[in-house]
Design a protein around this motif. Structure first.
Motif, PDB file in Angstrom:
ATOM      1  N   GLY A 143      -8.503 -11.454   8.134  1.00  0.00           N
ATOM      2  CA  GLY A 143      -8.837 -10.371   9.013  1.00  0.00           C
ATOM      3  C   GLY A 143      -7.597  -9.807   9.771  1.00  0.00           C
ATOM      4  N   ALA A 144      -6.273  -9.845   9.065  1.00  0.00           N
ATOM      5  CA  ALA A 144      -5.160  -9.616   9.661  1.00  0.00           C
ATOM      6  C   ALA A 144      -4.821  -8.064   9.386  1.00  0.00           C
ATOM      7  CB  ALA A 144      -3.922 -10.530   9.364  1.00  0.00           C
TER       8      ALA A 144
ATOM      9  N   GLY B 288      -9.103  -4.660  -0.073  1.00  0.00           N
ATOM     10  CA  GLY B 288      -9.876  -4.305   1.202  1.00  0.00           C
ATOM     11  C   GLY B 288      -8.958  -4.787   2.535  1.00  0.00           C
ATOM     12  N   ALA B 289      -7.679  -4.633   2.264  1.00  0.00           N
ATOM     13  CA  ALA B 289      -6.956  -5.142   3.599  1.00  0.00           C
ATOM     14  C   ALA B 289      -6.838  -3.701   4.534  1.00  0.00           C
ATOM     15  CB  ALA B 289      -5.568  -5.452   3.126  1.00  0.00           C
ATOM     16  N   ARG B 290      -6.926  -4.012   5.754  1.00  0.00           N
ATOM     17  CA  ARG B 290      -6.490  -2.931   6.743  1.00  0.00           C
ATOM     18  C   ARG B 290      -4.926  -2.887   6.640  1.00  0.00           C
ATOM     19  NH1 ARG B 290      -6.294  -3.698  13.072  1.00  0.00           N
ATOM     20  NH2 ARG B 290      -6.052  -1.718  13.743  1.00  0.00           N
ATOM     21  N   VAL B 291      -4.455  -1.870   6.575  1.00  0.00           N
ATOM     22  CA  VAL B 291      -3.021  -1.224   6.636  1.00  0.00           C
ATOM     23  C   VAL B 291      -2.579  -0.054   7.446  1.00  0.00           C
ATOM     24  CG1 VAL B 291      -2.852  -2.165   4.215  1.00  0.00           C
ATOM     25  CG2 VAL B 291      -3.563   0.351   4.584  1.00  0.00           C
ATOM     26  N   HIS B 292      -1.353  -0.303   7.990  1.00  0.00           N
ATOM     27  CA  HIS B 292      -0.736   0.665   8.728  1.00  0.00           C
ATOM     28  C   HIS B 292       0.450   1.040   8.431  1.00  0.00           C
ATOM     29  CE1 HIS B 292      -0.004   2.425  12.720  1.00  0.00           C
ATOM     30  NE2 HIS B 292       1.189   1.835  12.812  1.00  0.00           N
ATOM     31  N   ILE B 293       0.664   2.427   8.261  1.00  0.00           N
ATOM     32  CA  ILE B 293       2.090   2.742   7.820  1.00  0.00           C
ATOM     33  C   ILE B 293       2.718   3.053   8.849  1.00  0.00           C
ATOM     34  CG2 ILE B 293       3.053   4.408   6.314  1.00  0.00           C
ATOM     35  CD1 ILE B 293       0.643   3.158   4.918  1.00  0.00           C
ATOM     36  N   LEU B 294       4.194   2.301   8.758  1.00  0.00           N
ATOM     37  CA  LEU B 294       4.952   2.413   9.894  1.00  0.00           C
ATOM     38  C   LEU B 294       5.906   3.993   9.863  1.00  0.00           C
ATOM     39  CD1 LEU B 294       6.239  -1.060   9.657  1.00  0.00           C
ATOM     40  CD2 LEU B 294       5.032  -0.102  11.567  1.00  0.00           C
ATOM     41  N   HIS B 295       6.358   4.266  10.829  1.00  0.00           N
ATOM     42  CA  HIS B 295       7.454   5.344  10.877  1.00  0.00           C
ATOM     43  C   HIS B 295       7.487   6.358   9.924  1.00  0.00           C
ATOM     44  CE1 HIS B 295       9.368   2.760   8.168  1.00  0.00           C
ATOM     45  NE2 HIS B 295       9.930   1.867   9.072  1.00  0.00           N
ATOM     46  N   VAL B 296       6.221   7.035   9.856  1.00  0.00           N
ATOM     47  CA  VAL B 296       6.137   8.084   8.896  1.00  0.00           C
ATOM     48  C   VAL B 296       7.097   9.278   9.178  1.00  0.00           C
ATOM     49  CG1 VAL B 296       4.644   9.898   8.112  1.00  0.00           C
ATOM     50  CG2 VAL B 296       3.668   7.623   8.232  1.00  0.00           C
ATOM     51  N   SER B 297       8.137   9.522   8.426  1.00  0.00           N
ATOM     52  CA  SER B 297       8.874  10.516   8.849  1.00  0.00           C
ATOM     53  C   SER B 297       8.620  11.886   7.764  1.00  0.00           C
ATOM     54  CB  SER B 297      10.380  10.263   8.513  1.00  0.00           C
ATOM     55  OG  SER B 297      10.390  10.244   6.934  1.00  0.00           O
ATOM     56  N   SER B 298       7.863  11.731   6.701  1.00  0.00           N
ATOM     57  CA  SER B 298       7.548  12.790   5.898  1.00  0.00           C
ATOM     58  C   SER B 298       5.991  13.278   5.748  1.00  0.00           C
ATOM     59  CB  SER B 298       7.842  12.580   4.379  1.00  0.00           C
ATOM     60  OG  SER B 298       7.510  13.429   3.271  1.00  0.00           O
TER      61      SER B 298
END
Length: 459
Positions: free
Chosen positions: A181-182, A232-242
């Motif tokens: 659950g991370a 099924g992981a929860r993901v977060h995209i860092l520092h989107v520049s494009s």
């Protein structure tokens, strides 16, 4: 000194979860006890702070800060970084797991980080863990120890002690993070696309920009989303520049992938066309792109496609930036990539946001409420609401100042904002109802991930 108890802060421009309005905020024992009509609360023997037309904001939550201590304290450190945070209205930071030695990839590494930070923090702080090749067995112990999630790089990180993950490593790490659950937070650039891009060293920013094309981000995000679907992981995209990645994120959310994204003040306020040759203070990875791309990021931000705007404060010593004024070559290819901006994020974003017709309530949602939600701190951080910590900022939205790098609180006098005039000045920062006075003793606390912070929200 803390307020005498209870205390009231009064403002005609309090930015509340329901929007901006005049209000009185009652503080007791470091928390917000009540939010009432302007002028309605009587404090008796307590203290009243009447801000007049100065705005009252919740303290900012910056979930993307490279403190670098221990091991590279000459780059930054807990005392200097958190002093800069407080001066910029940031009351909570979450420290990245790399650029320190040891990195936060084991429980022992986390313990070293926590011990080093003791007694140095002017604001509250928590820690990210790292997911690197070979440490899948360390993820659950780190999660139990209270890290807020796990960072991975899909391309080389720039430091040997924090290697990037290949496809099999990513699959294993995301599967484990889904199991426990991370939250997985990802630097998304594709190494194959980067390797195929033209690599032309020198002082011309256009050459550096060509070496980090938008396709590196889109390829990496596409690969990450495919892996997130499988695991099924929860993901977060860092520092989107494009802005080119945004359609991929929209489609993935429609398909049920739990994915969020952030962008940064420098992508929203700076543009490639403005970068002088040799001024490597502007170098970061992924890079600052052109004005049209910047406009597209603002449109996405207005549409709610980013959960957070956070600094990615990643400073180094001036010699590593190769700045000509310090005797360096100004070579963008060889210089350290990172933007120093922790103290300036709020005025930088407000300067541009106001010009584009946005409100202080928008800025609070992007830089306080959203980041708090990302890391599970809703209810204690990120809002002026009963039960929340009394982390507050007196902010003059019309105050102007010129940026002088040597006057900033972070350790080294380097920032791409040097010489710029920004609008919006932090007048006072309160942490749990106590004004931060950097001439006194620091009283920031170390935070751990709330045990039940497993948001199911995908956007």
């Amino acid at each position: 000194m803390p307020f005498s108890q209870p205390a009231v802060i009064r403002s005609r421009r309090a930015v509340l979860p329901t929007g901006e309005r005049p209000a009185d905020v009652l503080i007791r024992d470091g928390r917000i006890e009540q939010v009432a009509a302007h002028g309605s609360l009587v404090v008796g023997d307590g203290e009243l702070v009447d801000l007049g037309d100065t705005a009252l904001l919740p303290g900012l939550v910056d979930t993307h800060v490279h403190v670098n201590e221990p091991g590279r304290t000459e780059w930054e450190g807990f005392a200097t970084a958190t002093r800069a945070a407080a001066a910029g209205g940031v009351t909570t930071i979450i420290d990245m797991p790399l650029n320190s030695i040891p990195p936060t990839t084991t429980v022992d590494g986390l313990a070293v980080k926590r011990k080093t930070a003791e007694g140095q923090a002017w604001v509250d702080l928590g820690f990210w863990g790292g997911a690197v090749p070979g440490n899948v067995a360390d993820l659950e112990p780190l999660h139990r120890a209270g890290v807020f999630g796990f960072k991975s790089f899909l391309a080389p990180s720039g430091v040997d002690e924090f290697p990037h993950v290949e496809a099999a490593d990513l699959e294993a790490a995301l599967a484990e993070q889904a199991r426990i659950g991370a939250l997985a937070i990802i630097h998304a650039e594709d190494p194959a696309v980067l390797a195929a891009a033209p690599q032309q060293p020198g002082v011309h920013y256009r050459d550096f920009l060509a070496s980090r094309p938008p396709g590196a981000e889109t390829a990496a995000v596409a690969h990450l989303l495919r892996t997130a679907r499988r695991t099924g992981a929860r993901v977060h995209i860092l520092h989107v520049s494009s802005a080119a990645v945004l359609p991929l994120l929209r489609r993935a959310r429609e398909e049920g992938v739990r994915v969020t994204a952030e962008t940064c003040p420098h992508y929203l306020t700076l543009a490639a066309e403005q970068v002088p040759d040799g001024d490597t203070a502007f170098k970061c990875c992924p890079p600052i792109r052109d004005e049209a791309n910047r406009d597209a990021l603002w449109e996405a931000l207005a549409d709610g496609e980013f959960i957070a705007v956070v600094s990615d404060h990643s400073p180094s010593t001036p010699d590593l930036k190769l700045l000509p004024e310090y005797g360096g070559s100004g070579d963008f290819a060889a210089a350290w990539g990172g933007i120093a901006s922790l103290q300036l994020g709020l005025p930088a974003v407000w300067t541009e946001a106001r010009r584009r017709g946005h409100t202080l309530a928008d800025v609070v949602r992007w830089m306080s409420t959203g980041p708090a939600e990302l890391v599970g701190l809703t209810g204690t951080k990120g809002a002026i609401a009963p039960g929340c910590d009394a982390d507050l900022v007196a902010f003059d939205p019309d105050g102007e100042f010129s940026v002088h790098a040597g006057e900033l609180h972070h350790r080294n006098p380097v920032t791409p904002y040097a010489g710029r005039t920004l609008t919006g000045a932090v007048r006072t920062t309160w942490l749990r109802g106590r004004a931060v006075d950097t001439g006194a003793e620091p009283f920031g606390r170390q935070l751990t991930r709330p045990a039940d912070s497993r948001p199911e929200k995908a956007s």
